[in-house]
Enzyme design. Structure first.
Site, PDB file in Angstrom:
ATOM      1  N   SER A 109       6.343   7.352  -5.937  1.00  0.00           N
ATOM      2  CA  SER A 109       5.790   8.710  -5.178  1.00  0.00           C
ATOM      3  C   SER A 109       5.433   8.506  -3.748  1.00  0.00           C
ATOM      4  CB  SER A 109       4.272   8.929  -6.052  1.00  0.00           C
ATOM      5  OG  SER A 109       3.461   9.789  -5.483  1.00  0.00           O
ATOM      6  N   TYR A 112      -3.440   6.755 -10.180  1.00  0.00           N
ATOM      7  CA  TYR A 112      -1.850   7.104 -10.038  1.00  0.00           C
ATOM      8  C   TYR A 112      -1.267   6.680  -8.928  1.00  0.00           C
ATOM      9  CZ  TYR A 112       1.918  10.461  -9.182  1.00  0.00           C
ATOM     10  OH  TYR A 112       3.291  11.065  -9.196  1.00  0.00           O
TER      11      TYR A 112
END
Length: 261
Positions: A140, A153
């Site tokens: 990410s 996350y």
């Protein structure tokens, strides 16, 4: 002639979003694709659309070792070998760190981080046995920077970059290249802005978020899952034959810096 002719690739989280577009693109480029997901109806429908002999769906909870063993068995029984893996499955939760329950933090780690580890550990020997191939991990934008309200996350995505680099070093001699895609904001069900507030109108939330990204992202918009799929294809194909152990950001320029315009 396709870029992936003759290749057999497992794609996790393949029932929708980025995984679906990766599966579609890989199939269009000549690959036979094993679709792993927990969304059985959507996964089965996609496999049926792509066609027998091209795609096979398997129920796969990436956080569970037995699921990976079964997926590998299905892939080999159906297509005879495995040449590649795209560790795409993941979950996202929004919460302040000090308000994040331990159970939620551990759930995100189990799916995002442990899931990628289990995928590498289970599938890499099969790729080696097939003569070499590729692993693409989905990290990410937040693997390279911080972002408020996605601490769990972001922690897992930082960890995925570490796994990617170590795997690349350990597996290079076995003919396996390992890289990571690092998407910014991408228009998928997982990043639906309505998730931030279940009482909010989805259309209004989407419009507000679109306006936000127009200001934050130099290219002025949210990304499309097809754009991430194209990067995954590059890293899976021979076009990237001298690349391993690297993160590739696909974020419309978001990570480049802060705009004052």
């Amino acid at each position: 002639m396709g870029k992936l002719d003759g290749r057999v690739v497992i794609v996790t989280g393949a029932a929708r979003g980025q995984g679906e577009q990766e599966a579609r693109l890989f199939a269009a480029e000549g690959a036979r694709v094993v679709l792993g997901d927990v969304l059985d109806d959507q996964g089965e429908a996609l496999a049926k659309e792509l066609g027998d002999g091209v795609a096979k769906y398997v129920h796969l909870d990436v956080s569970q070792e037995e699921g990976w063993v079964r997926a590998v068995g299905v892939a080999k029984d159906t297509f005879g070998k495995i040449d590649g893996l795209v560790n795409n499955a993941g979950i996202l939760r929004f919460n302040e760190l000090v308000n994040t329950p331990l159970e939620e933090f551990q759930q995100i780690i189990q799916v995002n981080q442990v899931g990628a580890f289990l995928g590498i550990r289970t599938v890499a020997p099969e790729i080696e046995a097939a003569g070499g191939g590729t692993i693409v991990n989905t990290a990410s934008y937040t693997a390279l920077t911080g972002m408020a309200y996605v601490g769990a996350y972001a922690a897992t995505k930082h960890a995925i970059l570490g796994l990617t680099r170590v795997a690349a070093m350990e597996l290079a001699g076995k003919g396996i290249r390992v890289n990571a895609v690092c998407p910014g904001a991408v228009d998928t069900p997982m990043t639906n802005p309505a998730a931030l507030d279940p009482t909010a109108d989805p259309a209004e939330s989407a419009a507000a978020v679109a306006g936000l990204y127009k200001k934050l992202v130099p290219l002025g918009r949210i990304g499309r899952p097809e754009e991430v799929a194209a990067l995954a294809l590059f890293l899976t194909s021979d076009d990237s034959s001298y690349i391993t152990g690297q993160p590739f950001v696909v974020d419309g320029g978001w990570l480049a810096g802060v705009s004052i315009g």
